[in-house]
Scaffold this motif. Sequence first.
Motif, mmCIF file in Angstrom:
data_model
loop_
_atom_site.group_PDB
_atom_site.id
_atom_site.type_symbol
_atom_site.label_atom_id
_atom_site.label_comp_id
_atom_site.label_asym_id
_atom_site.label_seq_id
_atom_site.Cartn_x
_atom_site.Cartn_y
_atom_site.Cartn_z
ATOM 1 N N LEU A 18 0.864 -1.180 0.000
ATOM 2 C CA LEU A 18 0.000 0.000 0.000
ATOM 3 C C LEU A 18 0.898 1.227 0.000
ATOM 4 N N PRO A 19 0.946 1.974 -1.099
ATOM 5 C CA PRO A 19 1.770 3.182 -1.123
ATOM 6 C C PRO A 19 1.167 4.258 -0.234
ATOM 7 N N PRO A 20 2.001 5.089 0.369
ATOM 8 C CA PRO A 20 1.472 6.170 1.198
ATOM 9 C C PRO A 20 1.052 7.365 0.355
ATOM 10 N N SER A 21 0.279 8.228 0.958
ATOM 11 C CA SER A 21 -0.011 9.533 0.354
ATOM 12 C C SER A 21 1.186 10.410 0.675
ATOM 13 N N ALA A 22 2.154 10.412 -0.224
ATOM 14 C CA ALA A 22 3.422 11.103 0.006
ATOM 15 C C ALA A 22 3.216 12.593 0.222
ATOM 16 N N ASN A 23 3.995 13.149 1.113
ATOM 17 C CA ASN A 23 4.013 14.571 1.427
ATOM 18 C C ASN A 23 2.730 15.065 2.099
ATOM 19 N N LEU A 24 1.889 14.148 2.540
ATOM 20 C CA LEU A 24 0.687 14.533 3.265
ATOM 21 C C LEU A 24 1.095 14.934 4.676
ATOM 22 N N GLN A 25 0.794 16.153 5.057
ATOM 23 C CA GLN A 25 1.160 16.648 6.380
ATOM 24 C C GLN A 25 0.105 16.312 7.425
ATOM 25 N N THR A 26 -1.139 16.696 7.159
ATOM 26 C CA THR A 26 -2.224 16.491 8.113
ATOM 27 C C THR A 26 -3.462 16.007 7.364
ATOM 28 N N PRO A 27 -3.837 14.727 7.542
ATOM 29 C CA PRO A 27 -5.052 14.241 6.868
ATOM 30 C C PRO A 27 -6.284 15.004 7.351
ATOM 31 N N ASP A 28 -7.187 15.265 6.448
ATOM 32 C CA ASP A 28 -8.433 15.958 6.772
ATOM 33 C C ASP A 28 -9.410 14.925 7.320
ATOM 34 N N GLU A 29 -9.575 14.906 8.636
ATOM 35 C CA GLU A 29 -10.433 13.916 9.289
ATOM 36 C C GLU A 29 -11.898 14.053 8.878
ATOM 37 N N SER A 30 -12.306 15.233 8.423
ATOM 38 C CA SER A 30 -13.705 15.425 8.031
ATOM 39 C C SER A 30 -14.058 14.639 6.771
ATOM 40 N N LEU A 31 -13.042 14.184 6.011
ATOM 41 C CA LEU A 31 -13.302 13.427 4.787
ATOM 42 C C LEU A 31 -13.713 11.984 5.079
ATOM 43 N N ARG A 32 -13.401 11.488 6.230
ATOM 44 C CA ARG A 32 -13.796 10.152 6.693
ATOM 45 C C ARG A 32 -13.398 9.039 5.721
ATOM 46 N N VAL A 33 -12.123 9.078 5.314
ATOM 47 C CA VAL A 33 -11.543 7.991 4.532
ATOM 48 C C VAL A 33 -10.293 7.499 5.269
ATOM 49 N N ALA A 34 -9.976 6.227 5.099
ATOM 50 C CA ALA A 34 -8.824 5.614 5.769
ATOM 51 C C ALA A 34 -7.567 5.896 4.954
ATOM 52 N N THR A 35 -7.033 7.091 5.107
ATOM 53 C CA THR A 35 -5.877 7.531 4.331
ATOM 54 C C THR A 35 -4.615 6.780 4.755
ATOM 55 N N VAL A 36 -3.914 6.221 3.784
ATOM 56 C CA VAL A 36 -2.648 5.543 4.045
ATOM 57 C C VAL A 36 -1.574 6.617 4.153
ATOM 58 N N THR A 37 -1.011 6.771 5.340
ATOM 59 C CA THR A 37 0.010 7.796 5.560
ATOM 60 C C THR A 37 1.418 7.218 5.556
ATOM 61 N N GLU A 38 1.543 5.909 5.747
ATOM 62 C CA GLU A 38 2.844 5.248 5.696
ATOM 63 C C GLU A 38 2.690 3.976 4.881
#
Length: 160
Positions: free
Chosen positions: A121-141
Amino acid sequence: GEAAGFMLLAAEPAAVRLSGGGETSDAWHMSTPHPEGDGARDAMLMALETANLCAAEIGWVNAHGTGTAANDRSEALALQAVFGENKIPVSSTKGITGHALAAGGIVEATITAAAVERSMLPPSANLQTPDESLRVATVTEGRHAKLNHAISNSFGFGGS
């Protein structure tokens, strides 16, 4: 940015297989997606149908993920409609590749195929702060995960 790419599709067994696809033309606006994500939702549902899969069989979504408020909110709503809130790992690889405009689809599809082949699972590179209001399971690492099926989202101008 811009890029180019191609993928060879063959009848022989391969490590990764294109199972289906979906395309809509909602013509909502020239450069802004439908605010409720209607076209994105319908395209993902069509892809699932043509692949003869259900949403629970998808292990990861390579989001269109431009990082713009309008796109990310719209795509998040579409993802929630198809998969449920925070139910599927989602990442955008545009932090690595940039937004390749006309070649965005093939670039994203190639990355998706490589992720499935490598069970990664590739990360969302350069993502600083996920927007929690979007309610998606963002891969950060980045992490290993068995991926039998994935969806690659690429949305174009004019609601395609």
